[in-house]
Structure formats: structure tokens, C-alpha cells
Design an enzyme around this catalytic site. Structure first.
Site, PDB file in Angstrom:
ATOM      1  N   SER A  21       0.842  -1.192   0.000  1.00 44.86           N
ATOM      2  CA  SER A  21       0.000   0.000   0.000  1.00 44.86           C
ATOM      3  C   SER A  21       0.885   1.254   0.000  1.00 44.86           C
ATOM      4  CB  SER A  21      -0.942  -0.047   1.204  1.00 44.86           C
ATOM      5  OG  SER A  21      -2.001   0.851   1.058  1.00 44.86           O
TER       6      SER A  21
ATOM      7  N   ARG B 175     -11.920   5.404  10.289  1.00 48.05           N
ATOM      8  CA  ARG B 175     -11.365   4.057  10.274  1.00 48.05           C
ATOM      9  C   ARG B 175     -12.396   3.032   9.785  1.00 48.05           C
ATOM     10  NH1 ARG B 175      -6.591   1.433   9.702  1.00 48.05           N
ATOM     11  NH2 ARG B 175      -6.356  -0.354  11.080  1.00 48.05           N
TER      12      ARG B 175
ATOM     13  N   ASP C  18      -8.336  -7.021  -4.523  1.00 47.75           N
ATOM     14  CA  ASP C  18      -8.053  -5.674  -4.019  1.00 47.75           C
ATOM     15  C   ASP C  18      -8.744  -4.667  -4.928  1.00 47.75           C
ATOM     16  OD1 ASP C  18      -7.017  -3.244  -3.180  1.00 47.75           O
ATOM     17  OD2 ASP C  18      -4.925  -3.891  -3.226  1.00 47.75           O
TER      18      ASP C  18
ATOM     19  N   HIS D 106      -7.536  -5.666  -0.211  1.00 52.82           N
ATOM     20  CA  HIS D 106      -6.320  -4.857  -0.122  1.00 52.82           C
ATOM     21  C   HIS D 106      -5.425  -5.282   1.044  1.00 52.82           C
ATOM     22  CE1 HIS D 106      -3.702  -1.446  -0.588  1.00 52.82           C
ATOM     23  NE2 HIS D 106      -3.973  -1.000   0.621  1.00 52.82           N
ATOM     24  N   ASP D 107      -6.020  -5.624   2.162  1.00 49.35           N
ATOM     25  CA  ASP D 107      -5.246  -5.979   3.350  1.00 49.35           C
ATOM     26  C   ASP D 107      -4.638  -7.372   3.298  1.00 49.35           C
ATOM     27  OD1 ASP D 107      -5.250  -3.620   4.686  1.00 49.35           O
ATOM     28  OD2 ASP D 107      -6.651  -4.204   6.258  1.00 49.35           O
TER      29      ASP D 107
END
Lengths: 385, 385
Positions: free
Chosen positions: A162, A231, A326, A359-360
Site C-alpha cells: 500500500s 477508520r 483488491d 487490499h489488506d
């Protein structure tokens, strides 16, 4: 609070955060925006040992919410190890039996490195919004000071996912002679309008919290409400729709029947609230807005006269990784980096890893990612040292 | 404010919002949650004329932020026509030369139908959070009262996109004998965990606005800040990444160079802020939280013993439409509806329309959608009247 006892991790030994300070009135640190800061402190950790030739150093760059603590436990009280512990340690992808691994907190951050929550020497008070805007370039330049301070002339690799991947790419462009290889994961040469939009609504969640008080809240009630919402929004984008479906589906919290009220009923709601709640205990709202802006501003093509020119003078070998699920930093964008590198005849290994983790994916155990990193590093460590 | 002159629209004639009130202490309107309300007012508009056989009526159901004003202009002062003007009018998909088109504001809404901003007859004050939770079933049941009031026994079609499609599907299940055809566009039999997550962060944006005051803000400062953020978040999900990229890319607002500050610099940021700003002038924050909850709760499989059972007794013909770039109500989910209908041997036309306009594609001009609706309606109007 009882002082925590440092522990000797069975894997990476005693882990502690060190601090390196550079720049000052005489020698200020210049930022891309034209302003200067000093002194600048960089919080960092190291794992493994630097070899005699100083040829086995790897710099790990963290993402938006990361910090210098990438591996091991600081104390027995820690519930979780460092954020990339899955990948850093003896026999792991970043094998600390072979490599000297460095991870530092970015400037603008809130975990030991100079950022908006740091004391401005000019006023004796926290910077808040008077902290200058930082860019990925500035983060990399600050890391350069740390690397030089550690006596390292050449990095075996700069690696990150990222925003960490953005730093790795920028390193190869700014310091071509110093970076033998780059590992850029789930990253982008410039984020999409959609990613900017998500960052902006996150920032707005903070700005709209009255406790934010234009960034001047230190020593008072922090804008926890706004930061936790930011968040929560972010977390939706870090997961794939499939992963969310698998993890939570439409399952309700406790009762099987809806209570017909606005309490959190679906498991996915509870999960997001929990993520938001956890985050405010470890992150500073101003750092969140500065770092997301650094991500939005990052634009290799714009800053270097086009994507092809950007990589013209790099001399690193590249491992570029994307994840099929992602949607925040999609494979199509990652491939643009690979294309530009290949047009320049650079040595690139590219892999689009099949996963539903979104993505994570780079933050959780992934055998394909481990293998790719380990093999890539081995081949370049053997060839170049 | 000067009284607006109603205008004779060249297309749909004079358009005005009518109000129909039903239920009361003697005959209360019962909701799925077990509570009752009354009186219940439904704001509605009609376009075209009901034929002598009363066989050409089409009910249009709106989405989250829609209202009864679907076509034409109310006055010369209006900057925009009704929300589905592109599709309703003489010679258009819902051809008002042939059909009698009805559109009503959902209960729970804020544009004339009874909702949280309405006066609770028991207290003489706006309901606020004492308004009962409404579901898609309740919206449909309220519409049934309106349709009966208009003297209509059988609807040629119930049509809608997004939450409007949910209402259309529910109509076919609750009133199988009354609905000859259903047009369900970009909808779902139950939204995904991801869609619930986005709705929840939108609601949280409102809850976290101090002006929201637990829903008790009528006559005072409204939670515009929270509602505008909710709308900004929503808008990201209504557009495809491709459309955002085409519309805005990474273009900056005015200057070509970054100002290194937190002002809105990227065009996409300005666009979202504009959408948020416009929305608070026309929408009520409490309606937003009630209606998004109705969407989250909607679950045909759960409410009717599985997807197959849900459609077992329906007798309508179906036109089901999805959009290739809709990631909020993706084609894969829409296909689940089609599958369940086909297992039951129902007559379904399904089309996955190629477009980069995302979820909101049904709100803008789309030739394929027009053609599909027009042809589907013609075939069933001719066959069944």
C-alpha cells in the site's frame, strides 16, 4: 502503569523501538512543500544483524496506519506482535537469520517519529495543523537519513504494501544507486479518484468532529468519534466484498430476529465499530489526515514527467505484487507500474495473487506472498552480495 | 417566497403532488415491527390518464433519496424535472400516452408522506425517533392503500430501481393477484454485508453529528454536517470507479499545482461536497437513517422461507435488469433473483446492461434500459388488457 518488561522473543529476540534525531536550526530538513522542520526524530526498530559487508539490510516501509514495530512482541502484555510479524523473522519471508531488517515510522506519523502531535520547538506546543504537509518523497528522504545513520550505503531491498509500496518505488527513483531491489505490494503509482474520494470522506469525518477543533486538541478530548468513523470507512475498502460476505454475511449480532431499532444488529456493523474503537487508542487524528493527503498527492507520472520517465534511471530489481480481490489498489493499476518498468527494460517479477482477502491481504498470512518475497530476496541477495 | 406558478409541461402536462390520507385511531395502519401508526399520509403524483378499463396503471417505486415527483416540472423555478423524467412521458419508456403512471413517496420518507419528521398526533410534535421502524413491506402496504384509493384493482406494472426494485419484488409477493408485471432494476433480494457496512457508516455520520440530538432537532439546527457526509459516502458507492475516473480522474480544482493544504483540491472532492451540500436542502436526516435500515432489513429469503419459496406464488411477468459496473448491487446478486424466479417457472426477461455508470445508471439516460422497459411493457399491456 507498571513498567512493561521487555521480552526476548523466541523469534526475533529483544525488540525495542529506537529513536534517531537529525536536522535542526543549522541544518533543517527541507520538505517538498518548501517548508523546513527540525529536529526530526525517526522511530525505528531492527531485527536480525547487519553483516560485515553491510550488504544485507532491508528497509520495510509501512502503510497508512502502520508504525516502526513490525515484528515480535515488546512485552508479555502485548496482545499482538508487530504488524508484519507474519513475514519477518527466522525462516520467514524476510528471514532475520539472513537479513538485517529495518522498519521506521513515517514522518507525519504518531508512533515516535516527528508528526503533527510532536512538540514544535518554536512554540513548545504540539504542531497540530501548523505541521507542514508531508509527501511520500519527504518520508523517503527522512528514511534516507536513518539508513545513512545506520552506516548503510546500499539496501538489499526496500519493501512495503500500500503506502509502503509507494515509498519503496520512490526510493528506487530518488536513490537509484542505493536500492538493489524493490518489493512493492498492493500499491499504486497514483491512487484513483475513488480512493481519493474514500480518503476525503474519512478526513471529513474527522474535520466534522467538534473535538477536532482545527487540529488543536492535544491535552484535551481528542476527535475519537470522527477518527473512528474514518477508520470504519477505511476498513470497508480494505476488505473484499467476498471476504465480508464470508466473515459476516447478513448474520445478526446475538438475536436471530431484528429488534427494529438503530442498534448495531448485523455482525459486520459490530466488526466495523470494533475496528474504529480500537484505532482511536493507537492513532492520532491529525496524522490520519496528513498521511491520507500524502497518499492522495502521490503521483509518480506527474512528479517525474510521465510513468516511463519516472523509472528511466532506476537500477533496482522489482517484485511487484497485486491481489485479485483488491478493489482499492486494483491489479489494473499495479500493472501500470509493471508496464512502465518493462518499457524501460527493467528486471521485474510481477504476480497477481489469487485471494479473497482484498487490499489488506498483505497484512495476513499468505503463502504465495511469502514464497514470492523469500525467493525474490534470495535470488538478489545471492547475486549482489 | 413568491408562490410558484404551476406550469403545463409540454410533456406530462400540469404536475402537482397530491396527498392521500388513510388509517386513524379506529383503523390504524399496522407495521411489521408490531406497532401502528395513523393517520398515514401518502404524497403522490400521477402522469397520463387511467383508461376506462383501469388496466393501464403503473406504480413507480423510488429509491433511498427519491420522492413522489418523478416527472415534469412543478414550476418555472425548478432547475430540474422529476427524478425519472428521462423515462416517464409521452413516447418515453413509461409512455404517458398509453399508461397511467403513479409515483408515491415512501412512508418513512420526508417529501410529503408520513415519516419521522411528521407530526405525531399523540404529542403534537414531530415523531423523531419515536417513529416506528418501517420496512419495505410496510412501504408496499401503504402503497396498496393508495392504489385502492385510486380505484385500481390491478397494476400493469410495479417498477423501480434499487430500493424501488425491492418494493416492486415485494408487491409481486404480497399481492400476486394485483401485479401483472414487475420491473426490478439494479436491486437485490437482500443487500450484501458490504452494502450494510456502507449504510451503517452513513448512519454513524448522522448519529455523530451533535445537532442530530437523538433525532430531536426539528425547529432547530438540523444535522446537516452528518447528513452531507452520509450522502458523500453514498455517492461514492453509486458511481463506478471507471465513471469517477472519466469524470474527475486526478484533476485538481483550479490550480494545476497542489497547495499543500487540506482544502478540497481534487475535482472528485469538490463534486462529493457539492452532492452533500445539495442533499441537506432536500432531505431529512432521520428519514435517511430509517430508510437505510429498511434497505438493510430487506431479506426476501429470510422473510419467505428461502428464495425459491419467496417467488412460489407470484403470478407477474418480470423484467430484471442489472448494470455491469454496479458494484453496490452487483449483477451476481441480481442473478439470484432471476434464478429463483426461473426455478419457479416464472416468465422472466433478464438483461445485464453494459455501462460504466455504476449503480445510478438507472437514473440517467440509457437507451438499452429505455428499450427494455418500453418493449416489456408493450408486450404485457397488449397481452393482458
Amino acid at each position: 502503569m507498571r513498567k512493561k518488561e521487555p521480552i526476548d522473543n523466541p523469534s526475533v529476540g529483544v525488540v525495542s523501538t529506537e529513536y534517531f534525531t537529525f536536522a535542526g536550526p543549522a541544518e533543517p530538513f527541507e520538505l517538498l512543500c518548501g517548508r523546513t522542520i527540525g529536529p526530526v526524530t525517526i522511530a525505528y526498530e531492527t531485527y536480525g544483524a547487519l553483516n560485515a559487508e553491510k550488504s544485507n539490510a532491508i528497509l520495510i516501509a509501512h502503510a497508512l496506519s502502520g508504525n516502526a514495530h513490525a515484528a515480535g512482541y515488546h512485552s508479555h502484555e502485548d496482545r499482538y506482535p508487530g504488524w508484519w510479524d507474519e513475514y519477518i523473522g527466522p525462516g520467514k519471508a524476510f528471514d532475520t537469520d539472513r537479513y538485517f531488517v529495518i522498519c521506521s515510522n513515517v514522518i507525519g506519523g504518531c508512533d515516535g517519529s516527528t508528526g503533527p502531535s510532536s512538540i514544535d520547538p518554536a512554540t513548545g506546543k504540539p504542531y497540530g495543523l501548523s505541521f507542514p504537509m508531508v509527501t511520500i518523497r519527504d518520508m523517503v528522504n527522512a528514511q534516507w537519513h536513518l539508513v545513512r545513520h545506520l552506516g548503510i550505503d546500499s539496501l538489499l531491498a526496500v519493501a512495503g504494501g500500500s503506502m509502503g509500496g509507494m515509498q519503496a518505488l520512490k526510493w528506487s527513483i530518488l536513490y537509484p544507486g542505493m536500492v538493489r531491489s524493490v518489493i512493492a505490494i498492493a500499491t499504486s503509482a497514483s491512487v484513483s479518484a475513488q480512493a481519493i474520494a474514500f480518503n476525503e470522506v474519512g478526513r471529513q469525518a474527522i474535520f466534522k468532529d467538534p473535538a477536532w477543533n482545527k487540529g488543536d486538541y492535544y491535552g484535551m478530548q481528542a476527535p475519537d468519534s470522527g477518527l473512528s468513523l474514518a477508520r470504519m470507512i477505511g476498513h470497508i475498502t480494505y476488505m473484499s466484498e467476498t471476504l465480508m460476505h464470508e466473515k459476516f454475511g447478513r448474520r445478526l449480532q446475538e438475536s436471530a430476529v431484528s429488534d427494529f431499532d438503530f442498534n448495531r444488529e448485523f455482525l459486520v456493523e459490530t466488526y466495523l465499530h470494533h475496528q474504529g474503537f480500537k484505532f482511536v487508542n493507537r492513532f492520532d487524528a491529525n496524522s490520519y489526515i496528513y498521511i491520507t493527503k500524502a497518499i492522495d498527492f502521490f503521483d509518480l507520472a506527474k512528479d517525474h514527467g510521465g510513468m516511463i520517465s519516472a523509472f528511466e534511471k532506476v537500477s533496482s530489481n522489482f517484485l511487484v505484487v497485486s491481489f485479485t480481490s483488491d478493489w482499492l489498489y486494483p491489479s489494473t493499476q499495479v500493472k501500470e507500474i509493471v508496464k512502465a518498468l518493462r518499457v524501460n527494460g527493467k528486471n521485474v517479477v510481477y504476480t497477481d495473487i489469487e485471494t479473497d482477502k482484498g487490499h489488506d491481504a498483505f497484512l495476513v498470512k499468505n503463502r504465495a506472498l511469502e514464497k514470492n518475497i523469500a525467493n525474490f530476496l534470495k535470488s538478489h541477495a545471492d547475486n549482489n552480495t
